[in-house]
Motif scaffolding. Structure first.
Motif, mmCIF file in Angstrom:
data_model
loop_
_atom_site.group_PDB
_atom_site.id
_atom_site.type_symbol
_atom_site.label_atom_id
_atom_site.label_comp_id
_atom_site.label_asym_id
_atom_site.label_seq_id
_atom_site.Cartn_x
_atom_site.Cartn_y
_atom_site.Cartn_z
ATOM 1 N N ASN A 1 0.878 -1.027 -0.324
ATOM 2 C CA ASN A 1 0.357 0.112 -0.138
ATOM 3 C C ASN A 1 0.827 0.811 0.159
ATOM 4 O OD1 ASN A 1 -1.739 -1.414 0.469
ATOM 5 N ND2 ASN A 1 -2.695 -2.080 2.406
ATOM 6 N N ALA A 2 2.020 1.371 0.731
ATOM 7 C CA ALA A 2 2.866 2.154 0.157
ATOM 8 C C ALA A 2 2.853 2.890 -0.641
ATOM 9 C CB ALA A 2 4.597 1.753 0.982
ATOM 10 N N ARG A 3 3.412 1.694 -1.893
ATOM 11 C CA ARG A 3 3.081 2.410 -3.290
ATOM 12 C C ARG A 3 1.916 2.832 -4.261
ATOM 13 N NH1 ARG A 3 6.435 -2.372 -2.996
ATOM 14 N NH2 ARG A 3 4.857 -3.239 -4.201
ATOM 15 N N LYS A 4 0.943 2.266 -3.465
ATOM 16 C CA LYS A 4 -0.343 3.131 -4.062
ATOM 17 C C LYS A 4 -0.136 4.235 -4.080
ATOM 18 C CE LYS A 4 -3.907 -0.743 -3.107
ATOM 19 N NZ LYS A 4 -4.037 -0.895 -3.804
ATOM 20 N N ALA A 5 -1.035 5.230 -5.813
ATOM 21 C CA ALA A 5 -1.195 6.712 -5.291
ATOM 22 C C ALA A 5 -2.461 6.545 -5.146
ATOM 23 C CB ALA A 5 -1.432 6.505 -6.803
ATOM 24 N N ALA A 6 -2.271 8.025 -4.405
ATOM 25 C CA ALA A 6 -3.775 8.731 -3.697
ATOM 26 C C ALA A 6 -4.529 8.376 -4.996
ATOM 27 C CB ALA A 6 -3.296 9.644 -3.165
ATOM 28 N N THR A 7 -6.316 8.208 -4.123
ATOM 29 C CA THR A 7 -6.923 8.285 -4.822
ATOM 30 C C THR A 7 -8.200 10.115 -3.752
ATOM 31 O OG1 THR A 7 -8.680 7.403 -3.515
ATOM 32 C CG2 THR A 7 -7.728 6.471 -5.913
ATOM 33 N N ALA A 8 -9.058 10.724 -4.852
ATOM 34 C CA ALA A 8 -9.442 11.548 -4.058
ATOM 35 C C ALA A 8 -11.230 10.880 -3.339
ATOM 36 C CB ALA A 8 -10.486 12.464 -5.355
ATOM 37 N N ALA A 9 -11.344 9.605 -3.529
ATOM 38 C CA ALA A 9 -12.001 9.103 -2.138
ATOM 39 C C ALA A 9 -11.695 9.090 -1.363
ATOM 40 C CB ALA A 9 -12.583 7.753 -3.624
ATOM 41 N N ARG A 10 -10.690 8.509 -1.604
ATOM 42 C CA ARG A 10 -9.550 7.636 -0.056
ATOM 43 C C ARG A 10 -9.589 9.491 0.807
ATOM 44 N NH1 ARG A 10 -7.146 3.341 -3.425
ATOM 45 N NH2 ARG A 10 -5.711 4.766 -3.664
ATOM 46 N N MET A 11 -9.353 10.034 -0.563
ATOM 47 C CA MET A 11 -8.374 11.599 0.564
ATOM 48 C C MET A 11 -9.611 12.015 1.339
ATOM 49 S SD MET A 11 -6.107 12.906 -2.004
ATOM 50 C CE MET A 11 -5.673 14.737 -1.879
ATOM 51 N N TYR A 12 -10.872 11.884 0.699
ATOM 52 C CA TYR A 12 -12.320 12.550 1.249
ATOM 53 C C TYR A 12 -12.418 11.671 1.960
ATOM 54 C CZ TYR A 12 -17.044 13.398 1.027
ATOM 55 O OH TYR A 12 -18.573 14.387 1.351
ATOM 56 N N ASP A 13 -12.355 9.763 1.985
ATOM 57 C CA ASP A 13 -12.652 9.311 3.866
ATOM 58 C C ASP A 13 -11.926 10.116 4.744
ATOM 59 O OD1 ASP A 13 -13.852 7.438 4.755
ATOM 60 O OD2 ASP A 13 -11.015 6.348 4.105
ATOM 61 N N TYR A 14 -10.006 10.285 4.390
ATOM 62 C CA TYR A 14 -9.822 10.583 4.830
ATOM 63 C C TYR A 14 -10.346 12.051 6.086
ATOM 64 C CZ TYR A 14 -5.231 12.286 7.555
ATOM 65 O OH TYR A 14 -4.262 12.277 8.898
ATOM 66 N N TYR A 15 -10.189 13.000 5.149
ATOM 67 C CA TYR A 15 -11.374 14.161 5.355
ATOM 68 C C TYR A 15 -11.836 14.249 6.735
ATOM 69 C CZ TYR A 15 -8.841 16.483 1.473
ATOM 70 O OH TYR A 15 -7.884 16.348 0.170
ATOM 71 N N LEU A 16 -13.194 13.076 6.134
ATOM 72 C CA LEU A 16 -13.619 12.580 6.963
ATOM 73 C C LEU A 16 -14.214 11.931 8.640
ATOM 74 C CD1 LEU A 16 -16.423 12.051 4.398
ATOM 75 C CD2 LEU A 16 -17.053 14.254 5.668
ATOM 76 N N GLY A 17 -12.950 11.347 8.697
ATOM 77 C CA GLY A 17 -12.360 10.742 9.807
ATOM 78 C C GLY A 17 -12.360 9.396 9.729
ATOM 79 N N GLY A 18 -12.228 9.297 8.307
ATOM 80 C CA GLY A 18 -12.605 7.373 8.042
ATOM 81 C C GLY A 18 -11.134 6.227 7.905
ATOM 82 N N ILE A 19 -11.709 4.803 7.910
ATOM 83 C CA ILE A 19 -10.540 4.314 8.105
ATOM 84 C C ILE A 19 -10.505 3.971 6.583
ATOM 85 C CG2 ILE A 19 -11.236 3.879 10.592
ATOM 86 C CD1 ILE A 19 -12.210 1.091 8.991
ATOM 87 N N HIS A 20 -10.434 4.168 5.796
ATOM 88 C CA HIS A 20 -10.823 3.532 4.574
ATOM 89 C C HIS A 20 -9.425 4.505 3.488
ATOM 90 C CE1 HIS A 20 -14.079 1.697 5.462
ATOM 91 N NE2 HIS A 20 -14.524 2.242 5.978
ATOM 92 N N ASN A 21 -8.451 4.007 3.537
ATOM 93 C CA ASN A 21 -7.660 5.036 3.437
ATOM 94 C C ASN A 21 -5.697 4.698 3.465
ATOM 95 O OD1 ASN A 21 -6.442 6.271 5.639
ATOM 96 N ND2 ASN A 21 -8.429 7.142 5.868
#
Ligand SMILES: C[S@@+](CC[C@H](N)C(=O)[O-])C[C@H]1O[C@@H](n2cnc3c(N)ncnc32)[C@H](O)[C@@H]1O
Length: 271
Positions: free
Chosen positions: A11-31
């Motif tokens: 996962n360290a090599r995975k590129a960021a995605t807008a969906a998972r960044m948004y999940d992070y903003y919302l305090g989610g764990i799917h990133n």
């Protein structure tokens, strides 16, 4: 719901995605680490982005509830993101217990998380699809299985059109989706506001982070540009307003000045 499995080496090599960044903003764990790093870069530039994400999510919930209370039994949520609390299917099934919902997203992780949550639910599904290819979404076998496009549909394009930088393309894909839906259908749109960046005297440089680190570069739009997405529809009062201020049937006042991180939000009905 289980979170994204942490496998640091992969996962360290995975590129960021807008969906998972948004999940992070919302305090989610799917990133993944790359998502958190890119999201932190945006937060460092724009500390209000978490509040903006929550305001957007609150608008989606209010709009979905309004549509369900208006009798809408089917939903097509494009750019749905990773399902978080206040999923559209949960909200609309309050007023409409048999509501049918299709979630569409470009990010396979968002789709996989959606499928996991919806397992065993015959009236809701998550599919991979690209807003830039509306016909493929409309012809997707799962969309056709779950939704009857001969009956009104609530089309939700929340915080996704800002990943379509070209205005003409954004208007064209919205219009193409709406053209396939019958009268009585609704359009729900939220969109990051140009005005709020102007107000704080900053350029919307956050999109540089999306440009550099994700496959979905972003843009912002003015209120007038967002209103144009509702061409041919009857705008539900209060029209296009700040996400925090949207409440169905309220007066269409001049919008209050935006705080930083303003999100334009509106709902329209196809006559
Ligand atoms: C900021 S999230 C919004 C999530 C949800 N709609 C909401 O408002 O709470 C944007 C989502 O749009 C998705 N997305 C970006 N470009 C897309 C495209 N061309 N087609 C479909 N989904 C896209 C991203 O993967 C992400 O999940």
């Amino acid at each position: 719901m289980t979170g994204v499995q942490e496998q640091p080496s992969a996962n360290a090599r995975k590129a960021a995605t807008a969906a998972r960044m948004y999940d992070y903003y919302l305090g989610g764990i799917h990133n993944f680490p790359a998502d958190r790093e890119a999201a932190e870069a945006v937060i460092a530039q724009f500390p209000f982005i978490r509040d903006a994400a929550r305001a957007n999510r609150g608008f989606v919930a209010a709009a979905a509830r309004f549509l369900a209370e208006s009798g809408i039994k089917q939903y097509l949520d494009v750019g749905s993101g990773i399902p978080t609390v206040d999923n559209v299917h949960t909200i609309v099934r309050g007023p409409q217990p048999d509501a049918r919902v299709v979630y569409v997203d470009l990010d396979p992780v968002a789709v996989a998380e959606g499928l996991e949550i919806l397992a065993g639910d015959e009236r809701a599904v998550a599919v991979r699809g690209d807003l830039l290819q509306p016909r493929a979404i409309l012809e997707h076998p799962e969309v056709r299985r779950v939704l009857d496009l001969g009956r009104p549909v609530g089309l939700i394009l929340a915080a996704v059109l800002h990943f379509v930088p070209d205005h003409a393309t954004a208007e064209a894909v919205t219009a193409e989706l709406l053209a396939a839906l019958p009268p009585g259908s609704y359009l729900v749109v939220s969109h990051t506001a140009t005005e709020s960046f102007t107000m704080i005297g900053r350029s919307p440089a956050a999109e540089d982070v999306y440009q550099r680190r994700t496959a979905t570069p972003g843009t912002v739009r003015t209120r007038a540009e967002v209103e144009r997405l509702f061409a041919g529809l009857e705008l539900v009062e209060p029209g296009v307003v700040w996400a925090q201020q949207w409440a169905p049937g309220t007066a269409a006042d001049q919008p209050q000045p935006a705080g930083p991180g303003g999100i334009w939000a509106g709902v329209g009905r196809k006559p």
